[in-house]
Motif scaffolding. Structure first.
Motif, PDB file in Angstrom:
ATOM      1  N   ARG A 187       5.749  11.690   8.944  1.00 45.39           N
ATOM      2  CA  ARG A 187       7.134  11.364   9.255  1.00 45.39           C
ATOM      3  C   ARG A 187       7.248   9.944   9.780  1.00 45.39           C
ATOM      4  O   ARG A 187       8.058   9.149   9.302  1.00 45.39           O
ATOM      5  N   ASP A 188       6.457   9.640  10.787  1.00 42.88           N
ATOM      6  CA  ASP A 188       6.516   8.299  11.362  1.00 42.88           C
ATOM      7  C   ASP A 188       5.897   7.271  10.426  1.00 42.88           C
ATOM      8  O   ASP A 188       6.371   6.137  10.344  1.00 42.88           O
ATOM      9  N   LEU A 189       4.858   7.666   9.712  1.00 40.37           N
ATOM     10  CA  LEU A 189       4.239   6.726   8.785  1.00 40.37           C
ATOM     11  C   LEU A 189       5.209   6.311   7.689  1.00 40.37           C
ATOM     12  O   LEU A 189       5.290   5.140   7.327  1.00 40.37           O
ATOM     13  N   SER A 190       5.965   7.267   7.169  1.00 41.07           N
ATOM     14  CA  SER A 190       6.931   6.904   6.136  1.00 41.07           C
ATOM     15  C   SER A 190       8.016   6.004   6.706  1.00 41.07           C
ATOM     16  O   SER A 190       8.520   5.096   6.021  1.00 41.07           O
ATOM     17  N   ARG A 191       8.390   6.240   7.975  1.00 44.66           N
ATOM     18  CA  ARG A 191       9.355   5.346   8.610  1.00 44.66           C
ATOM     19  C   ARG A 191       8.813   3.919   8.660  1.00 44.66           C
ATOM     20  O   ARG A 191       9.519   2.952   8.339  1.00 44.66           O
ATOM     21  N   ARG A 192       7.558   3.802   9.032  1.00 44.47           N
ATOM     22  CA  ARG A 192       6.969   2.472   9.159  1.00 44.47           C
ATOM     23  C   ARG A 192       6.783   1.802   7.799  1.00 44.47           C
ATOM     24  O   ARG A 192       6.925   0.592   7.663  1.00 44.47           O
ATOM     25  N   HIS A 193       6.471   2.612   6.790  1.00 44.31           N
ATOM     26  CA  HIS A 193       6.404   2.071   5.426  1.00 44.31           C
ATOM     27  C   HIS A 193       7.723   1.402   5.065  1.00 44.31           C
ATOM     28  O   HIS A 193       7.767   0.260   4.606  1.00 44.31           O
ATOM     29  N   LEU A 194       8.796   2.148   5.268  1.00 42.08           N
ATOM     30  CA  LEU A 194      10.100   1.655   4.829  1.00 42.08           C
ATOM     31  C   LEU A 194      10.640   0.577   5.748  1.00 42.08           C
ATOM     32  O   LEU A 194      11.387  -0.304   5.310  1.00 42.08           O
ATOM     33  N   ASP A 195      10.261   0.610   7.015  1.00 41.45           N
ATOM     34  CA  ASP A 195      10.641  -0.468   7.912  1.00 41.45           C
ATOM     35  C   ASP A 195      10.014  -1.777   7.444  1.00 41.45           C
ATOM     36  O   ASP A 195      10.675  -2.810   7.346  1.00 41.45           O
ATOM     37  N   ALA A 196       8.737  -1.741   7.121  1.00 44.95           N
ATOM     38  CA  ALA A 196       8.054  -2.942   6.646  1.00 44.95           C
ATOM     39  C   ALA A 196       8.690  -3.471   5.373  1.00 44.95           C
ATOM     40  O   ALA A 196       8.767  -4.678   5.148  1.00 44.95           O
ATOM     41  N   ALA A 197       9.159  -2.558   4.523  1.00 40.36           N
ATOM     42  CA  ALA A 197       9.742  -2.952   3.243  1.00 40.36           C
ATOM     43  C   ALA A 197      11.212  -3.320   3.347  1.00 40.36           C
ATOM     44  O   ALA A 197      11.840  -3.672   2.349  1.00 40.36           O
TER      45      ALA A 197
END
Length: 337
Positions: free
Chosen positions: A162-172
């Motif tokens: 959950r948090d990892l996907s958030r960070r993926h999309l935040d970076a992008a």
């Protein structure tokens, strides 16, 4: 024992091979410094496993690997190259699968398959590399950093998607897409939580995972926070117990007892869930357990309260919606019982 794309990289006691498993990502909006999202050329500082990295505030040409692949495809990010993600294609929508198939593959399933020349030819302005921190030794970061800014962040426990996907999309630069997907997932989870409240509030669950070692006569027992239970937990299922010895990462929430320990492990739970392949069939490791006389003697099995569940390895909110639909389908008969 079949290799698992998430656990192998950061749970060395289970395997030594490094898998290109999780994406890298930035630290999240509250950790990022400076840089308006709407100004070309501006940068912000992003905290990743490889340090504080300056990345574009609004990246336009992204190379992504591992778990970043499905999340960035779902969000419609500006991708110019990805690693292969064959293990997750069955969970993709037709549209996302078409996007996946159309994108240039710059790596296979493992870190050592990274094609640096292909990445350079893609001319990215951001590279999101997804391996656990210990596995970064298998990536030539200096070579990648000579091409474009590189952000890397690794997994913790399976439920951390959950948090990892958030960070993926935040970076992008796609955090809004993550929030929209999260809201849709949480709304569906709340609906199922209400529908199955009577069942879930009164029953204890145990989960049989897909990655036991038949040659060693072991099975995979998963607890709260592991792949099998974590989405069911979001609708109110309770998976009590814990591993005998925590070994870090997935080893904190799953273990591999011998088949003789089945009665001790599952004998006192009301419902047993077990992982199925995406096609609805059990893996060899699960079938080994299902065929055991010890399995057939378990109280939950005798009461027809052992249920197979597909899509237990969803790693984005979009794919986890399919897991919720699957849980709805397999739990419904228990209401009648």
């Amino acid at each position: 024992m079949r290799s698992r794309p998430f656990t192998r990289p950061f749970l060395s006691v289970l395997a030594g091979a490094t898998v290109l498993a999780l994406t890298l990502t930035g630290c999240g909006g509250d950790d990022a410094e400076a840089g308006g999202d709407d100004s070309a050329g501006e940068v912000r500082v992003f905290s990743a496993d490889n340090g504080e990295v300056e990345i574009p505030a609004d990246p336009q040409r992204i190379v992504a690997t591992g778990y970043a692949v499905p999340s960035l495809i779902e969000a419609g990010a500006e991708l110019v190259g990805i690693s292969s993600w064959e293990r997750g294609t069955n969970l993709m929508s037709e549209e996302d699968l078409a996007t996946y198939e159309s994108l240039t593959k710059v790596a296979g399933e493992t870190a050592d398959s990274t094609n640096y020349e292909a990445i350079a030819e893609a001319e990215p302005d951001l590279i999101i590399i997804g391996v656990p921190a210990p596995a970064l030794v298998d990536i030539d970061l200096e070579r990648l950093e000579s091409i474009a800014p590189v952000a890397a962040i690794g997994p913790t426990q399976p439920s951390g998607w959950r948090d990892l996907s958030r960070r993926h999309l935040d970076a992008a630069g796609e955090l809004g897409a993550w929030e929209e997907a999260r809201d849709a997932y949480e709304a569906r989870a709340a609906e199922l939580s209400e529908k199955y409240a009577d069942l879930l509030e009164s029953a204890s669950f145990g989960h049989l995972g897909a990655y036991g070692d038949t040659s060693a006569g072991s099975f995979m027992r998963e607890y709260a926070g592991s792949w099998g239970p974590n989405i069911a937990e979001d609708i109110g299922a309770s998976y009590p117990g814990e591993v005998a010895k925590k070994t870090g990462g997935a080893g904190d929430v799953s273990e591999y007892p011998s088949i003789e320990e089945l009665p001790e492990s599952f004998g006192d739970v009301d419902v047993i869930t077990y992982s199925l392949e995406d096609d609805g069939k059990p893996s060899a490791a699960v079938k080994y357990v299902l065929d055991s006389p010890l399995w057939k003697s378990l109280p939950a099995v005798k009461a027809d309260r052992a249920i197979g569940v597909r899509f237990t390895e969803a790693s984005t909110y979009g794919t986890a919606l399919r897991t919720l639909d699957e849980l709805d389908s397999v739990l419904a008969p228990l209401l009648a019982g």
